[in-house]
Design an enzyme around this catalytic site. Sequence first.
Site, short mmCIF file in Angstrom:
data_model
loop_
_atom_site.label_atom_id
_atom_site.label_comp_id
_atom_site.label_asym_id
_atom_site.label_seq_id
_atom_site.Cartn_x
_atom_site.Cartn_y
_atom_site.Cartn_z
N ASP A 218 0.83 -1.21 0.00
CA ASP A 218 0.00 0.00 0.00
C ASP A 218 0.87 1.27 0.00
O ASP A 218 1.99 1.26 0.48
CB ASP A 218 -0.86 -0.05 1.28
CG ASP A 218 -2.07 0.84 1.18
OD1 ASP A 218 -2.15 1.63 0.24
OD2 ASP A 218 -2.94 0.74 2.07
N CYS B 42 -6.41 -11.23 -0.54
CA CYS B 42 -6.15 -10.74 0.82
C CYS B 42 -7.39 -9.96 1.22
O CYS B 42 -8.00 -9.28 0.39
CB CYS B 42 -4.93 -9.83 0.80
SG CYS B 42 -4.64 -8.99 2.38
N ASP C 218 -3.07 -11.16 8.88
CA ASP C 218 -2.11 -10.07 9.13
C ASP C 218 -1.24 -10.40 10.33
O ASP C 218 -0.26 -9.70 10.59
CB ASP C 218 -2.86 -8.77 9.41
CG ASP C 218 -3.19 -8.04 8.13
OD1 ASP C 218 -2.78 -8.50 7.05
OD2 ASP C 218 -3.87 -6.99 8.19
N ASP D 299 -6.26 -6.73 -2.29
CA ASP D 299 -6.72 -6.58 -0.91
C ASP D 299 -8.18 -6.14 -0.86
O ASP D 299 -8.74 -5.65 -1.85
CB ASP D 299 -5.82 -5.54 -0.22
CG ASP D 299 -5.72 -5.74 1.29
OD1 ASP D 299 -6.54 -6.50 1.84
OD2 ASP D 299 -4.85 -5.11 1.90
C1 DGJ Z 1 -4.29 -5.12 4.92
C2 DGJ Z 1 -3.40 -6.25 4.53
O1 DGJ Z 1 -3.80 -7.42 5.17
C3 DGJ Z 1 -1.97 -5.88 4.86
O2 DGJ Z 1 -1.12 -6.95 4.58
C4 DGJ Z 1 -1.59 -4.66 4.07
O3 DGJ Z 1 -1.56 -4.96 2.71
C5 DGJ Z 1 -2.56 -3.54 4.36
N1 DGJ Z 1 -3.92 -3.94 4.17
C6 DGJ Z 1 -2.27 -2.34 3.49
O4 DGJ Z 1 -3.18 -1.37 3.64
#
Ligand code: DGJ
Length: 798
Positions: free
Chosen positions: A367, A526, A548, A478
């Site tokens: 990100d 994700c 995460d 994501d």
């Molecule tokens: C949530 C994801 O699970 C993280 O690994 C990361 O990519 C963040 N978002 C970035 O905003």
Amino acid sequence: MITVKGDKTPLFILDTGHTTYAMKVLDTGHIEHLYYGRKIHLDSEDGLTEQHEFAPGTSVVYSPEHGNISLEDMRLEMSSYGKGDVREAFVEIVNTDGSRTSDLLYKGYAESKGRDGGTEGLPTSFGEDAEVLTVTLEDKDNHIRLELIYCVYSDTDVITRTSRLINDGDGDIRIRRLMSTQIDFDPGDYVFSTFTGAWAREMKRTDMSVASARLVNSSYTGNSSNRANPFVMLSSRGCTEDYGDVYGFNLVYSGNHYESVEKSPYGKVRFLSGINPTSFEWKLAKGESFLTPEAVMTYSSTGYNGMSGQMHDFVSKHILRGPWKDRLRPVLLNSWEASYFKISESKLMRLARKAKQVGIELFVMDDGWFGERNDDTTSLGDWFPDTAKLPGGLKGICDKVRALGLQFGIWVEPEMVSRESGLYLAHPEWAMEIPGKSHSEGRNQMVLDLANVEVQDHIINVMSRVFSSAEISYVKWDMNRNFSDVFSRSLPADRQGEVTHRYILGLYRVMKTLTEKFPDILFEGCASGGNRFDLGILSYFPQIWGSDDTDAAVRAEIQTGYSYGYPMSCVTAHVSDCPNHQTLRRTPIETRFNVASFGVLGYECNLVDMSKDDLDAVTAQIAMYKKWRKVMQFGRFYRRSSVNDSIGAPGFSCLEPLPGNDTSWTVVSADKSRAVSMTMQILTHPNAQWGVLKPMGLDEDTKYHIEGRKMKFDLREFGGLINYVAPIHVRQDSLQHRTIARFYKMKAESESHDMYGDAMMYAGVHLRSAFASGGYNENMRYYPDFGSRLYTIEKIDK
Ligand code: DGJ
């Protein structure tokens, strides 16, 4: 194999390699579920069909001609509301006249061969050899048809089910619920296991006794959710990893789902699975049909490991698709925990150079690279590079990373929009919110209305532009919020109950189009970690970020959870910095690797700031993983039941370890010539020197060489005990202490044996003594809190 016996009221027998599923059409036209379980010989329903003479007291009698039939006390292949079955229904329809009673009776069947992986906007399993049975029912009093579609995968012992409802009448009807599968089991002592959790603690297995109540596992978040994964198990009490009857169920779906188990007053147990009926309503106009997601079912008589093996094979062979399905996955470094939003080309390049040095193959910019995204309040939707951070744009940094000999990947979150963004300014109507009403947000962002085809097209176009703007090898897709204020401006008021499902159909269209357009990109799903880890996503993306939470202690449990229903090639896992960013816990870097190496390995740490010792450790880890990754990503995975079977110290009264203290996994290559075992503990057991490793899944007659992975530890872990061996007195944390630790590394004990597979699995490999205070030498197993070991096992000539 599908066998149909009889004409007017046929008996249907669905056999896989080791299971049988059977049902029979009754004189009433209802379909009785006869059996699902271990493979049996069956040439008639004799002895299997239930015998009813009188309907039980206070139950509704189905019809005067069938005074002995009460639907409430029958095992049905499908149940509807209104004719006396007061258990939870499979289907609930509001008919044209407003009535809600349905009586769907057998009409006919058809057989076909092969399934191609998707229909009517939904992904499905696929396979040329799949045998398909479609059983059609018709409502006795309304012009409605229901198809029950069964698909038999003999090779993996899986049967799938889908249902389709068709409106043959003149007016509109409304579907209030239409499930994908129903199984009415005989009375018995069952345990329902679910995998629930929340952000950073996904997939915790919970076992619940099936008593006289309804147990529900469901999501209502808009996605399949980290609250309750759609994979569930139903087992006979006493089932273990290796013994006992167990059914595994999953759904090829990424939205609100529902799985329930209900024990009726007569002791029968109903399992239902499908789209969550809460807030769902689908208007079906004349001639229209509605198809449910595919439910996946498997049965094993060899415990949870047996069931998992079947599910893993099924997912690997009949769900995952595209060029990446069986391709070895690269070891990546992801920038997120090293930099969060504070990225720049120079900073990322420093990270990339270190990555190359330690053996990483793919560099992923997470990100923060687009719009004006310096925190999570802005820019989602503005998918153009921030040139203040990336002067040469995506192509600039991509070319530089590739010039180092690394592949390059990016992070995107295409389904979302920030209120503060150019996209929202231009198209506020594309965000999911209820016009004129107050709005709730999650992570300062709004969900784009993917029920709207215009929005789907926009995402396809914008992402196509981004993915073609540089040589992008990998995309992390994501999705970071749950739904609220569900509403689509593209649908009329009487279709708002369709929004969440239409969103998922829209998402699938977008994913299908983009993955087909960019077949060589490795896509990773994700959703804040595991908030959307399901077979729908896996139909397009071959791997998903599991959580995460990268704390090795928590991860061991999370990955154990995933392993029940999902093969390791789907689960990505990273080694991160310590103290851990989610828990502030410190775990050894070798344990972080040992846990993350079971699956698709990555790193998510600041290699630039890492100590030389840790960098050396990482370099050795990656080299080892590359040698073994085929087994670790694609091998057959086994869990060991409990600490008492593997390493640990059972029976030490107050010192006895807590349940879940120890994790023991083995993964074995398809030809059983190579395997890797891992052990890990949370807390150490005092004065427990012994340890026995029992790998699983090996060939009994094959002789193997087993060897412990070479690791080095920091001498300072021994604290003041150094003074019992050092010729001089060393003060803890003094310069002297640090200097000794720098030049002298403790090597892990060397462990190596040549043994037959059966000896290892049944007698066990008796390991070096663990440290237990009496003394220490290089033969001892240094195994503190969060200690772990990896053992490689390789076939040798006898
Ligand atoms: C949530 C994801 O699970 C993280 O690994 C990361 O990519 C963040 N978002 C970035 O905003």
